[in-house]
Design a protein around this motif. Structure first.
Motif, mmCIF file in Angstrom:
data_model
loop_
_atom_site.group_PDB
_atom_site.id
_atom_site.type_symbol
_atom_site.label_atom_id
_atom_site.label_comp_id
_atom_site.label_asym_id
_atom_site.label_seq_id
_atom_site.Cartn_x
_atom_site.Cartn_y
_atom_site.Cartn_z
ATOM 1 N N ARG A 211 1.138 -1.105 0.720
ATOM 2 C CA ARG A 211 -0.122 0.099 0.002
ATOM 3 C C ARG A 211 0.874 1.175 -0.234
ATOM 4 N N GLU A 212 2.124 1.205 0.322
ATOM 5 C CA GLU A 212 2.969 2.431 0.101
ATOM 6 C C GLU A 212 4.161 2.216 -0.720
ATOM 7 N N PHE A 213 4.125 3.179 -1.439
ATOM 8 C CA PHE A 213 5.563 2.833 -2.787
ATOM 9 C C PHE A 213 6.000 4.081 -3.140
ATOM 10 N N VAL A 214 7.234 3.611 -3.300
ATOM 11 C CA VAL A 214 8.160 4.919 -4.055
ATOM 12 C C VAL A 214 8.736 3.856 -5.579
ATOM 13 N N VAL A 215 8.827 5.021 -6.095
ATOM 14 C CA VAL A 215 8.760 4.953 -7.973
ATOM 15 C C VAL A 215 10.011 5.648 -7.584
ATOM 16 N N LEU A 216 10.974 5.024 -8.349
ATOM 17 C CA LEU A 216 12.097 5.556 -8.549
ATOM 18 C C LEU A 216 12.167 5.969 -10.446
ATOM 19 N N GLY A 217 11.270 6.982 -11.282
ATOM 20 C CA GLY A 217 11.520 7.255 -11.702
ATOM 21 C C GLY A 217 12.510 7.679 -13.251
ATOM 22 N N GLY A 218 13.429 7.437 -12.878
ATOM 23 C CA GLY A 218 14.126 7.891 -13.934
ATOM 24 C C GLY A 218 14.349 9.122 -14.539
ATOM 25 N N PRO A 219 14.828 9.730 -15.988
ATOM 26 C CA PRO A 219 14.770 10.826 -16.043
ATOM 27 C C PRO A 219 13.212 11.084 -16.498
ATOM 28 N N GLY A 220 12.326 12.663 -16.049
ATOM 29 C CA GLY A 220 11.894 13.120 -16.466
ATOM 30 C C GLY A 220 11.590 13.325 -17.661
ATOM 31 N N ASP A 221 12.850 13.028 -18.566
ATOM 32 C CA ASP A 221 12.462 13.682 -19.749
ATOM 33 C C ASP A 221 12.604 12.467 -21.165
ATOM 34 N N GLY B 122 0.965 10.729 -1.462
ATOM 35 C CA GLY B 122 2.066 10.188 -0.443
ATOM 36 C C GLY B 122 2.324 9.496 -0.188
ATOM 37 N N ASP B 123 1.721 8.103 -0.312
ATOM 38 C CA ASP B 123 2.318 6.562 -1.043
ATOM 39 C C ASP B 123 2.748 6.377 -1.749
ATOM 40 N N ARG B 124 2.651 7.372 -2.656
ATOM 41 C CA ARG B 124 2.979 6.766 -4.605
ATOM 42 C C ARG B 124 4.095 8.068 -5.031
ATOM 43 N N ARG B 125 4.788 8.202 -4.266
ATOM 44 C CA ARG B 125 6.023 8.788 -4.547
ATOM 45 C C ARG B 125 7.120 8.801 -5.411
ATOM 46 N N VAL B 126 7.248 9.989 -6.739
ATOM 47 C CA VAL B 126 8.556 9.870 -7.757
ATOM 48 C C VAL B 126 9.925 10.789 -7.534
ATOM 49 N N ILE B 127 10.965 10.052 -7.593
ATOM 50 C CA ILE B 127 11.767 10.064 -7.244
ATOM 51 C C ILE B 127 12.704 10.383 -8.668
ATOM 52 N N CYS C 98 7.092 -0.346 -0.664
ATOM 53 C CA CYS C 98 7.843 -1.231 -1.631
ATOM 54 C C CYS C 98 8.443 0.122 -3.370
ATOM 55 N N VAL C 99 9.487 -0.932 -3.414
ATOM 56 C CA VAL C 99 10.551 0.378 -3.895
ATOM 57 C C VAL C 99 9.850 0.035 -5.928
ATOM 58 N N PHE C 100 9.316 0.514 -6.706
ATOM 59 C CA PHE C 100 9.270 -0.314 -8.482
ATOM 60 C C PHE C 100 10.085 0.788 -8.569
ATOM 61 N N ALA C 101 11.354 0.167 -9.358
ATOM 62 C CA ALA C 101 12.475 1.026 -10.089
ATOM 63 C C ALA C 101 12.237 0.878 -11.347
ATOM 64 N N ALA C 102 12.326 1.884 -12.788
ATOM 65 C CA ALA C 102 11.630 1.793 -13.895
ATOM 66 C C ALA C 102 12.593 0.989 -15.005
ATOM 67 N N VAL D 288 16.162 -6.825 2.609
ATOM 68 C CA VAL D 288 14.786 -7.208 1.091
ATOM 69 C C VAL D 288 14.732 -8.428 1.167
ATOM 70 N N PRO D 289 13.432 -8.250 1.498
ATOM 71 C CA PRO D 289 11.866 -7.749 1.135
ATOM 72 C C PRO D 289 11.387 -7.646 2.588
ATOM 73 N N ALA D 290 11.431 -7.597 3.640
ATOM 74 C CA ALA D 290 11.605 -8.050 5.213
ATOM 75 C C ALA D 290 11.403 -6.797 5.751
ATOM 76 N N ASP D 291 12.086 -5.551 4.707
ATOM 77 C CA ASP D 291 11.841 -3.902 5.676
ATOM 78 C C ASP D 291 11.661 -3.017 4.559
ATOM 79 N N VAL D 292 12.040 -3.657 3.040
ATOM 80 C CA VAL D 292 11.823 -3.392 1.988
ATOM 81 C C VAL D 292 11.583 -3.874 0.458
ATOM 82 N N ALA D 293 10.547 -3.650 -0.110
ATOM 83 C CA ALA D 293 10.155 -4.523 -0.663
ATOM 84 C C ALA D 293 10.474 -4.060 -2.184
#
Length: 344
Positions: free
Chosen positions: A183-193, A216-221, A253-257, A276-281
């Motif tokens: 239910r909580e996600f961080v997205v490593l989105g890469g370069p925006g362009d 706040g639970d689907r932040r993009v970095i 959960c961290v999703f990397a692009a 991984v994955p006990a603390d962060v997936a």
């Protein structure tokens, strides 16, 4: 030995010897052809590749232009293309752009001067109309001179294209992770362009938003589309006041692009003492071959990278159609140990 020597040995003109040994649209009679071939064999003469290209108008070489050959995504596609090319007795020459838009255009121009048979472009486009226009102009000039072009990229170049299901694959992964209890996600989105990064980020976050996940639970970095870029981004995140909640019954959960970013994220999490994955997936995208050495096994969206390389070569090796072709390739979600099902 030179072509002049072969012509004298065979008792024919230099032009006739060239047509036989270098290839030409003008045919030479069988008897003369055999005389020239026999003379070349006696003199141990090998035709010059550049001369053959000039005589035929094109060489038996395909130019492959990629962003980063050290990235397993590109190297696996390249390997698939080269395997198919070898079966067709075609040589592949490789050019690497390092993600430079101007270098990509310059390399296509250089391949045009070398009179290669075809050019294959592998790599994302950018949110930059000027760079797309410059590349299209160079590709148009190459095709006007008789060359063929195909690409594994977004459908913006007006050439035969293998189009990857980036947004759909990321959306399917988001649904699978929601179904697994995250239910909580961080997205490593890469370069925006970078369009591939943007498509995957939009597909993933759009699905989360539609499912009611709060912003706040689907932040993009944003970060570079690399292992080290993701490592630095996660390290900064963990040292910030906005550090995600770790551990518990439902870890974030961290999703990397892409997968190489996921590998960097896992390394950063471990460097910070997190499990991984006990603390962060963690999940990625592409299913690069090197994932077989990653522990825990990484959840990802599988693209058949080697087959994609073969498919883009087949677009060039087939007779040229009246209309350009767009071949769609969908991804397949693979849930692995890096994202186990959690309590709802």
């Amino acid at each position: 030995m030179t072509l002049d020597d072969v012509a004298r040995e065979a008792g024919v003109s230099l032009a006739t010897a060239s047509r036989v040994l270098n290839g030409s649209t003008r045919t030479v009679g069988r008897a003369l052809s055999e005389r020239v071939a026999d003379a070349a064999a006696r003199l141990d003469y090998s035709p010059n590749a550049q001369a053959q290209a000039m005589a035929r108008g094109r060489s038996d070489v395909v130019g492959l232009v990629v962003h980063d050959i050290a990235d397993p995504y590109f190297s696996t596609i390249a390997a698939g293309l080269m395997t198919r090319a070898a079966a067709a007795d075609v040589i592949v020459t490789l050019a690497v752009t390092d993600g430079s838009r101007t270098r990509e255009v310059a390399q296509v121009a250089a391949l045009r001067r070398q009179r290669v048979r075809a050019v294959v472009l592998v790599g994302s486009r950018w949110r930059d109309d000027d760079s797309v226009a410059a590349l299209r102009a160079e590709l148009d000039a190459f095709r006007a001179s008789g060359g063929r072009v195909a690409a594994v990229t977004q459908d913006v170049l007006d050439v035969d294209t293998v189009l990857l299901g980036n947004a759909d694959g990321a959306a399917q992964l988001a649904r699978a992770l929601l179904d697994a209890g995250y239910r909580e996600f961080v997205v490593l989105g890469g370069p925006g362009d970078l369009l591939t990064a943007a498509e995957r980020t939009a597909g993933f976050t759009g699905t989360l938003a539609a499912a009611g996940v709060a912003p706040g639970d689907r932040r993009v970095i944003a970060s570079p589309f690399t292992r080290d870029g993701a490592h630095e981004a996660v390290t900064r995140l963990l040292g910030s006041p906005g550090r995600p909640r770790t551990g518990g019954a439902a870890p974030p959960c961290v999703f990397a692009a892409n997968d190489v970013m996921a590998v960097g994220a896992i390394a950063a999490l471990r460097d910070a003492g997190l499990r991984v994955p006990a603390d962060v997936a963690v999940a990625g995208f592409d299913d690069i071959p090197t994932l077989r050495d990653i522990t825990p096994a990484l959840t990802t969206v599988r693209l058949p990278l080697s087959d994609i390389g073969g498919a883009v070569f087949d677009l060039l090796d087939a007779p040229e159609p009246a209309q350009r072709r767009v071949q769609h390739v969908d991804g397949r979600v693979l849930l692995r140990a890096s994202t186990p099902r959690v309590a709802g």
